[in-house]
Design a protein around this motif. Sequence first.
Motif, PDB file in Angstrom:
ATOM      1  N   SER A  64      17.883  -8.466  -6.437  1.00  0.00           N
ATOM      2  CA  SER A  64      18.914  -8.040  -5.506  1.00  0.00           C
ATOM      3  C   SER A  64      19.091  -6.535  -5.443  1.00  0.00           C
ATOM      4  O   SER A  64      19.736  -6.028  -4.525  1.00  0.00           O
ATOM      5  N   ASN A  65      18.531  -5.817  -6.384  1.00  0.00           N
ATOM      6  CA  ASN A  65      18.601  -4.363  -6.395  1.00  0.00           C
ATOM      7  C   ASN A  65      17.546  -3.717  -5.510  1.00  0.00           C
ATOM      8  O   ASN A  65      17.576  -2.509  -5.303  1.00  0.00           O
ATOM      9  N   TYR A  66      16.617  -4.508  -5.009  1.00  0.00           N
ATOM     10  CA  TYR A  66      15.486  -3.970  -4.270  1.00  0.00           C
ATOM     11  C   TYR A  66      15.554  -4.302  -2.792  1.00  0.00           C
ATOM     12  O   TYR A  66      15.864  -5.424  -2.403  1.00  0.00           O
ATOM     13  N   ALA A  67      15.235  -3.304  -1.993  1.00  0.00           N
ATOM     14  CA  ALA A  67      14.952  -3.583  -0.599  1.00  0.00           C
ATOM     15  C   ALA A  67      13.582  -4.254  -0.529  1.00  0.00           C
ATOM     16  O   ALA A  67      12.747  -4.063  -1.415  1.00  0.00           O
ATOM     17  N   MET A  68      13.362  -5.034   0.503  1.00  0.00           N
ATOM     18  CA  MET A  68      12.112  -5.767   0.625  1.00  0.00           C
ATOM     19  C   MET A  68      11.506  -5.552   2.004  1.00  0.00           C
ATOM     20  O   MET A  68      12.212  -5.336   2.978  1.00  0.00           O
ATOM     21  N   GLY A  69      10.201  -5.647   2.041  1.00  0.00           N
ATOM     22  CA  GLY A  69       9.510  -5.488   3.306  1.00  0.00           C
ATOM     23  C   GLY A  69       8.384  -6.484   3.465  1.00  0.00           C
ATOM     24  O   GLY A  69       7.912  -7.081   2.497  1.00  0.00           O
ATOM     25  N   TRP A  70       7.987  -6.677   4.706  1.00  0.00           N
ATOM     26  CA  TRP A  70       6.807  -7.460   5.041  1.00  0.00           C
ATOM     27  C   TRP A  70       5.820  -6.578   5.791  1.00  0.00           C
ATOM     28  O   TRP A  70       6.210  -5.820   6.689  1.00  0.00           O
ATOM     29  N   PHE A  71       4.567  -6.686   5.409  1.00  0.00           N
ATOM     30  CA  PHE A  71       3.477  -5.989   6.069  1.00  0.00           C
ATOM     31  C   PHE A  71       2.400  -6.996   6.410  1.00  0.00           C
ATOM     32  O   PHE A  71       2.397  -8.110   5.899  1.00  0.00           O
ATOM     33  N   ARG A  72       1.474  -6.598   7.250  1.00  0.00           N
ATOM     34  CA  ARG A  72       0.363  -7.484   7.562  1.00  0.00           C
ATOM     35  C   ARG A  72      -0.900  -6.668   7.795  1.00  0.00           C
ATOM     36  O   ARG A  72      -0.846  -5.497   8.154  1.00  0.00           O
ATOM     37  N   GLN A  73      -2.029  -7.322   7.595  1.00  0.00           N
ATOM     38  CA  GLN A  73      -3.302  -6.664   7.777  1.00  0.00           C
ATOM     39  C   GLN A  73      -4.310  -7.653   8.351  1.00  0.00           C
ATOM     40  O   GLN A  73      -4.586  -8.684   7.748  1.00  0.00           O
ATOM     41  N   ALA A  74      -4.834  -7.309   9.499  1.00  0.00           N
ATOM     42  CA  ALA A  74      -5.868  -8.109  10.130  1.00  0.00           C
ATOM     43  C   ALA A  74      -7.230  -7.588   9.699  1.00  0.00           C
ATOM     44  O   ALA A  74      -7.359  -6.422   9.312  1.00  0.00           O
ATOM     45  N   PRO A  75      -8.271  -8.417   9.754  1.00  0.00           N
ATOM     46  CA  PRO A  75      -9.611  -7.969   9.357  1.00  0.00           C
ATOM     47  C   PRO A  75     -10.045  -6.726  10.112  1.00  0.00           C
ATOM     48  O   PRO A  75      -9.940  -6.660  11.332  1.00  0.00           O
ATOM     49  N   GLY A  76     -10.516  -5.738   9.375  1.00  0.00           N
ATOM     50  CA  GLY A  76     -10.980  -4.504   9.980  1.00  0.00           C
ATOM     51  C   GLY A  76      -9.884  -3.578  10.442  1.00  0.00           C
ATOM     52  O   GLY A  76     -10.184  -2.521  11.029  1.00  0.00           O
ATOM     53  N   MET A  77      -8.635  -3.941  10.192  1.00  0.00           N
ATOM     54  CA  MET A  77      -7.510  -3.142  10.649  1.00  0.00           C
ATOM     55  C   MET A  77      -6.741  -2.572   9.470  1.00  0.00           C
ATOM     56  O   MET A  77      -6.871  -3.034   8.336  1.00  0.00           O
TER      57      MET A  77
END
Length: 127
Positions: free
Chosen positions: A30-43
């Motif tokens: 709960s002390n941490y902000a959280m994020g989502w990232f994504r990566q497509a092949p070759g990107m």
Amino acid sequence: QVQLVESGGGLVQAGGSLRLSCAASERTFSNYAMGWFRQAPGMEREFVAAITQSGRRTYYADSVKGRFTISRDNAKNTVYLQMSSLKVEDTALFYCAARTKYSTGITWPRDEAYDYWGQGTQVTVSS
């Protein structure tokens, strides 16, 4: 040390929905902000969404605004990414990440803002 494990990825048709989960091993989640990232092949890896420690503020990439929702349940040490109206171009390996430190010079979309990363969960959207 924060360990993050993503789940919920899979194959879904365009226009469909999918919910990703990221479970943290850390009691102080709960002390941490959280994020989502994504990566497509070759990107390059790209920012998707982020949420503050309390969950009261969220941030989204323009490409997912109105379609994706990030949320968290601190009691369960889990952050979620609800995805709807999925598009083929959403196909990627999705990662969750924890932000434990803050600097005004390192903004939410930058991957260097985050200290810990999960291994990713694959999302494939078919036409």
